[in-house]
Enzyme design. Structure first.
Site, PDB file in Angstrom:
ATOM      1  N   CYS A 104       0.801  -1.220   0.000  1.00 44.44           N
ATOM      2  CA  CYS A 104       0.000   0.000   0.000  1.00 44.44           C
ATOM      3  C   CYS A 104       0.838   1.277   0.000  1.00 44.44           C
ATOM      4  O   CYS A 104       0.283   2.375  -0.021  1.00 44.44           O
ATOM      5  CB  CYS A 104      -0.939  -0.008   1.195  1.00 44.44           C
ATOM      6  SG  CYS A 104      -1.912  -1.530   1.302  1.00 44.44           S
ATOM      7  N   HIS A 111      -2.357   7.995   6.300  1.00 43.48           N
ATOM      8  CA  HIS A 111      -2.604   6.707   5.650  1.00 43.48           C
ATOM      9  C   HIS A 111      -3.831   6.038   6.262  1.00 43.48           C
ATOM     10  O   HIS A 111      -4.499   5.263   5.574  1.00 43.48           O
ATOM     11  CB  HIS A 111      -1.379   5.810   5.823  1.00 43.48           C
ATOM     12  CG  HIS A 111      -1.515   4.473   5.172  1.00 43.48           C
ATOM     13  ND1 HIS A 111      -1.466   4.312   3.804  1.00 43.48           N
ATOM     14  CD2 HIS A 111      -1.701   3.231   5.688  1.00 43.48           C
ATOM     15  CE1 HIS A 111      -1.607   3.024   3.504  1.00 43.48           C
ATOM     16  NE2 HIS A 111      -1.752   2.352   4.629  1.00 43.48           N
ATOM     17  N   GLU A 152      -0.100   5.291  13.701  1.00 45.03           N
ATOM     18  CA  GLU A 152       0.344   6.381  12.840  1.00 45.03           C
ATOM     19  C   GLU A 152       0.425   7.701  13.594  1.00 45.03           C
ATOM     20  O   GLU A 152       1.362   8.483  13.405  1.00 45.03           O
ATOM     21  CB  GLU A 152      -0.582   6.522  11.632  1.00 45.03           C
ATOM     22  CG  GLU A 152      -0.143   7.602  10.670  1.00 45.03           C
ATOM     23  CD  GLU A 152      -0.979   7.647   9.397  1.00 45.03           C
ATOM     24  OE1 GLU A 152      -0.663   8.465   8.510  1.00 45.03           O
ATOM     25  OE2 GLU A 152      -1.939   6.860   9.283  1.00 45.03           O
ATOM     26  N   LYS A 183      -9.418   8.015   3.197  1.00 47.02           N
ATOM     27  CA  LYS A 183      -9.966   6.675   2.982  1.00 47.02           C
ATOM     28  C   LYS A 183     -11.377   6.519   3.541  1.00 47.02           C
ATOM     29  O   LYS A 183     -12.088   5.573   3.195  1.00 47.02           O
ATOM     30  CB  LYS A 183      -9.034   5.621   3.582  1.00 47.02           C
ATOM     31  CG  LYS A 183      -7.718   5.474   2.822  1.00 47.02           C
ATOM     32  CD  LYS A 183      -6.846   4.377   3.426  1.00 47.02           C
ATOM     33  CE  LYS A 183      -5.529   4.236   2.685  1.00 47.02           C
ATOM     34  NZ  LYS A 183      -4.632   5.403   2.886  1.00 47.02           N
ATOM     35  N   HIS A 220      -9.747   2.141   0.535  1.00 49.82           N
ATOM     36  CA  HIS A 220      -8.308   1.904   0.462  1.00 49.82           C
ATOM     37  C   HIS A 220      -7.941   1.436  -0.942  1.00 49.82           C
ATOM     38  O   HIS A 220      -8.298   0.334  -1.354  1.00 49.82           O
ATOM     39  CB  HIS A 220      -7.924   0.837   1.495  1.00 49.82           C
ATOM     40  CG  HIS A 220      -6.455   0.725   1.730  1.00 49.82           C
ATOM     41  ND1 HIS A 220      -5.508   1.349   0.927  1.00 49.82           N
ATOM     42  CD2 HIS A 220      -5.739   0.044   2.672  1.00 49.82           C
ATOM     43  CE1 HIS A 220      -4.297   1.068   1.374  1.00 49.82           C
ATOM     44  NE2 HIS A 220      -4.408   0.278   2.425  1.00 49.82           N
ATOM     45  N   PHE A 228       1.979  -3.408   3.864  1.00 48.82           N
ATOM     46  CA  PHE A 228       2.330  -4.719   4.397  1.00 48.82           C
ATOM     47  C   PHE A 228       3.796  -5.013   4.095  1.00 48.82           C
ATOM     48  O   PHE A 228       4.285  -4.747   2.994  1.00 48.82           O
ATOM     49  CB  PHE A 228       1.474  -5.809   3.749  1.00 48.82           C
ATOM     50  CG  PHE A 228       0.095  -5.967   4.348  1.00 48.82           C
ATOM     51  CD1 PHE A 228      -0.363  -5.136   5.352  1.00 48.82           C
ATOM     52  CD2 PHE A 228      -0.750  -6.962   3.894  1.00 48.82           C
ATOM     53  CE1 PHE A 228      -1.630  -5.279   5.890  1.00 48.82           C
ATOM     54  CE2 PHE A 228      -2.024  -7.132   4.417  1.00 48.82           C
ATOM     55  CZ  PHE A 228      -2.462  -6.288   5.421  1.00 48.82           C
TER      56      PHE A 228
END
Length: 409
Positions: free
Chosen positions: A164, A304, A315, A333, A338, A397
């Protein structure tokens, strides 16, 4: 000689709109691109999540039929967004030296739809039905390759694959190539179109997706105490970046500057972020340092934040370490889901527009802020703020961390 990197063209196709303007307007208006999936496989596979953020404008409405058939959906959205950004920049293939032009387009998964469809044909009707274009359509570098060929880019065509964070990493890669003098112009961003049975099933089994099927538009809710997972989306975001002297010499319109970039890795877990946010904080700190940006001047962070239980709060821990508690946050998002490998690129565009228009979009569906978040998160209505600098975060990831620091034109 200026070593600044500027943005001169923007293009996008997202669940909120078929271009940058419609996406930006819908985001500011508080609209959602999430809806119920009506594909037959959703029922066949018995998926607990039956919602996604599909494109507002299908590629079939934009691309000629023959061209579309030769491209995976991931490649289609990349081509569409890149053509928009290229036209927006005012450049032509005749006005830029092809050996000084590069393309960098990242993707997290690539041609998943092609792989699945062609495997079905192989196992069903047989070998003779498999397309000879299968490999060019499924390969992760396909989006970058098609755009590079169309633009006759000969300074390099690259395809970062870092989950991502792929789209943001493509932009960071462009920054470094431009700074090192390897190119004068780079078309960079991310593309993803992986709303398919296997990807949905995998995320469902990992219990990372929202199951709020009864209220699709309220399912993605970053930073909200009642969030239950992310909503899968699709789309592409592309920027044209140039060395400032090159852009000014041709009289280009400049949206803003990419002041600095930072990348790091957690070395912690394949899916979970380091709970201390150390790697994420390093990426942000590096972006500010390379851009000569004082943390005190960062008024906004485009997060994010995916609407997952652990990631959102982690975050903010990283932001607090690297910048402080003063930046105002938002998380797009909540509106368009996403977009995986395209997320960082589309959200980078949103960050640039926030600086240009002095407005921060609201985080959709944020009704009760998670008590672990100490920052001011914009909710309800967009907020007018005069911004000197803003940061866009992207994480993937595998522990990939990317931060992009933008300043005004």
């Amino acid at each position: 000689m200026s070593n600044d990197i500027v943005i001169t063209g923007l293009g996008a196709t997202t669940p909120l709109g078929g271009d940058v303007t419609s996406t930006w307007d819908a985001l500011l208006a508080g609209k959602s691109g999430v809806s119920i999936l009506d594909a037959e496989w959703v029922t066949t596979f018995g998926l607990p999540t039956r919602i996604a953020a599909q494109l507002a404008v299908d590629p079939s409405e934009v691309l000629p039929r023959v061209e579309a058939r030769r491209l995976d959906r991931c490649e289609q959205v990349a081509v569409i967004a890149a053509r928009q950004a290229w036209a927006d920049s005012g450049l032509t293939t005749d006005s830029v030296d092809s050996e000084r032009l590069a393309v960098i387009i990242g993707t997290g998964i690539g041609g998943a739809s092609t792989l699945l469809n062609q495997d079905d044909l192989l196992e069903g009707p047989g070998l003779r039905k498999v397309s000879p274009l299968t490999v060019p359509m499924l390969m992760p570098n396909g989006p970058a390759a098609h755009v590079g060929i169309e633009l006759k880019a000969r300074a390099g065509v690259h395809a970062p694959v870092s989950a991502c964070a792929s789209g943001a990493e493509a932009i960071a890669w462009a920054f470094r190539m431009l700074r090192s003098g390897e190119a004068d112009v780079i078309v960079a961003g991310g593309a993803e179109a992986a709303i398919a049975g296997i990807t949905m099933a995998g995320f469902c089994q990992a219990r990372t997706m929202s199951t709020n099927n009864d209220e699709p538009t309220k399912a993605s809710r970053p930073f909200d105490v009642n969030r239950d997972g992310f909503v899968l989306g699709e789309g592409a975001g592309i920027m044209v970046l140039e060395r400032e002297e090159h852009a000014k010499a041709r009289g280009a319109t400049i949206y803003g500057k990419l002041a600095g970039v930072g990348t790091s890795s957690d070395g912690y877990h394949i899916t979970a972020p380091d709970p201390e946010g150390a790697g994420q904080a390093r990426a942000i700190t590096t972006a500010l340092r390379t851009g000569g940006v004082d943390p005190a001047d960062v008024g906004h962070v485009n997060c994010h934040a995916t609407s997952t239980s652990v990631g959102d709060v982690t975050e903010t821990v990283a932001i607090r370490k690297a910048i402080g508690e003063h930046p105002v946050l938002t998380a797009p998002k909540g509106s368009f889901g996403h977009l995986l490998g395209a997320a960082g690129a589309v959200e980078a565009i949103v960050t640039v527009l926030s600086i240009r228009d002095s407005v921060i979009p609201a985080t959709l569906n944020l009704e009760e802020l998670d008590p672990g978040v100490v920052h001011d998160v914009v909710a309800g209505e967009p907020r007018k703020v005069d911004l000197k600098a803003a940061v866009n975060d992207s994480f993937g990831f595998g522990g990939h961390n990317v931060a992009l620091a933008f300043t005004s034109a």
